[in-house]
Design a protein around this motif. Structure first.
Motif, mmCIF file in Angstrom:
data_model
loop_
_atom_site.group_PDB
_atom_site.id
_atom_site.type_symbol
_atom_site.label_atom_id
_atom_site.label_comp_id
_atom_site.label_asym_id
_atom_site.label_seq_id
_atom_site.Cartn_x
_atom_site.Cartn_y
_atom_site.Cartn_z
ATOM 1 N N MET A 15 35.681 -15.821 59.765
ATOM 2 C CA MET A 15 35.837 -14.357 59.713
ATOM 3 C C MET A 15 36.578 -13.774 60.907
ATOM 4 O O MET A 15 37.139 -12.683 60.814
ATOM 5 N N ALA A 16 36.505 -14.503 62.048
ATOM 6 C CA ALA A 16 36.856 -13.908 63.339
ATOM 7 C C ALA A 16 38.218 -13.207 63.364
ATOM 8 O O ALA A 16 38.361 -12.130 63.947
ATOM 9 N N GLU A 17 39.217 -13.797 62.730
ATOM 10 C CA GLU A 17 40.577 -13.246 62.830
ATOM 11 C C GLU A 17 40.935 -12.277 61.724
ATOM 12 O O GLU A 17 42.056 -11.775 61.672
ATOM 13 N N LYS A 18 40.008 -12.007 60.821
ATOM 14 C CA LYS A 18 40.350 -11.142 59.685
ATOM 15 C C LYS A 18 40.457 -9.688 60.134
ATOM 16 O O LYS A 18 39.757 -9.249 61.044
ATOM 17 N N VAL B 281 29.389 -6.177 64.818
ATOM 18 C CA VAL B 281 29.407 -5.685 63.429
ATOM 19 C C VAL B 281 27.967 -5.396 62.982
ATOM 20 O O VAL B 281 27.043 -5.385 63.795
ATOM 21 N N VAL B 282 27.815 -5.150 61.692
ATOM 22 C CA VAL B 282 26.474 -4.955 61.129
ATOM 23 C C VAL B 282 26.319 -5.913 59.956
ATOM 24 O O VAL B 282 27.292 -6.514 59.503
ATOM 25 N N ALA B 283 25.094 -6.039 59.473
ATOM 26 C CA ALA B 283 24.835 -6.878 58.299
ATOM 27 C C ALA B 283 25.687 -6.387 57.126
ATOM 28 O O ALA B 283 25.928 -5.185 57.000
ATOM 29 N N GLY B 284 26.112 -7.348 56.276
ATOM 30 C CA GLY B 284 27.020 -6.942 55.195
ATOM 31 C C GLY B 284 26.522 -7.218 53.792
ATOM 32 O O GLY B 284 27.136 -6.762 52.817
#
Ligand code: CAA
Length: 258
Positions: free
Chosen positions: A70-73, A137-140
């Motif tokens: 996810m890191a680079e998205k 971030v937060v939970a998704g």
């Protein structure tokens, strides 16, 4: 079917699905989520499977969504692909009962995946958490929503704002899990619960799932009406006649899902 990131065994009408990316503590990458979706869809379709157990390893149920992936998205990337929205659809569609058997870490998407199951049995070494806040971030996929419904606002805020982990005793006390068992007994206990469910009429077990889930979606009055109508509807089944006759005749019921 052979999978790369999960293992599936079927015995006594119960499918045991094991998340299997030990090198990443079962972090949920796109391959794992696709394979899990396929396995769940297949289990729901297969008449020989009547209940499902979802588990991980002793160290981790799942340590969350795969951070490396996810890191680079960018926002546009995750918005366009609706990150995790589509991949959890098979779990949302599942009509057969599914139990999460949690040992070790169930963090972020791992805790959320466990909460998407019908109930959670955990081992004494289980640790639940929504540490997304530490990643900025937060939970998704339910960590602010399902968790709040399960454990209440105070604990959900605490977990989501501080990122702290909840141990098995606190998880049971708070209503997040239905049972805590010694770690080596986790899989036998979950399989035994699943086999017990598999003995029931599937018409009734599906109705239980729909009715309990309805409690989270609607008002009490509407939910009670839904439940009463569901109860009435089951009098149209052969399994209701069989279940009640078996009780009166002091014998085991032989349900036929009719
Ligand atoms: N994504 C990708 N890789 C992960 C991972 C994750 N979520 N969690 C652990 N790993 C990897 C580590 O990078 C490490 O790999 P390398 O050996 O290649 O470095 C391996 O798994 C073992 O992890 P650790 O060395 O960190 O093990 P530990 O025992 O020291 O710590 C842990 C265990 C506390 C669970 C720690 O790994 C950790 O904090 N993991 C991340 C937890 C997290 O933040 N989860 C939320 C993800 S975001 C999310 O889930 C969003 C959503 O709501 C959908």
């Amino acid at each position: 079917m052979a999978y790369e990131t999960i293992m599936v065994e079927v015995e006594d009408e119960v499918a045991l699905i094991r998340l299997n990316r030990p090198e990443a503590l079962n972090a949920l990458n796109s391959t794992l989520l696709t394979e899990l979706g396929e396995a769940l869809t297949e289990a729901d379709r297969n008449d020989k499977i009547r209940c499902i157990v979802l588990t991980g390893s002793e160290k981790a149920f799942a340590a969350g969504a795969d951070i490396k992936e996810m890191a680079e998205k960018s926002y546009v990337d995750v918005y366009t692909e609706d990150l995790f929205g589509a991949s959890i659809e098979p779990m949302m569609r599942l009509r057969k009962p599914i139990i999460a058997a949690v040992s070790g870490y169930a963090l972020g998407g791992g805790c959320e995946l466990a909460m998407m199951c019908d109930f959670i049995i955990c081992a004494e070494n289980a640790k639940f958490g929504q540490p997304e806040i530490n990643l900025g971030v937060v939970a998704g996929i339910g960590g602010t929503q399902r968790l709040t419904r399960f454990v209440g606002k105070a604990k959900a805020m605490d977990m989501n704002l501080t990122g702290r982990f909840m141990d098995a005793a606190e998880a049971e006390r708070s209503g997040l899990v239905s049972r805590v068992v010694p770690t080596p007994k986790l899989i036998p206990e979950a399989l035994s619960a699943a086999r017990k469910i598999a003995e029931k009429s599937t018409v009734a077990t599906r109705t239980v799932k729909e009715s309990v889930n309805r409690a989270y979606e609607t008002t009490l009055r509407e939910g009670l009406l839904f439940e009463r109508r569901a109860f009435h509807a089951l009098f149209a089944t052969e399994d209701q006649k069989e279940g009640m006759a078996a009780f009166l005749e002091k014998r085991e019921a032989q349900f036929r899902d009719r």
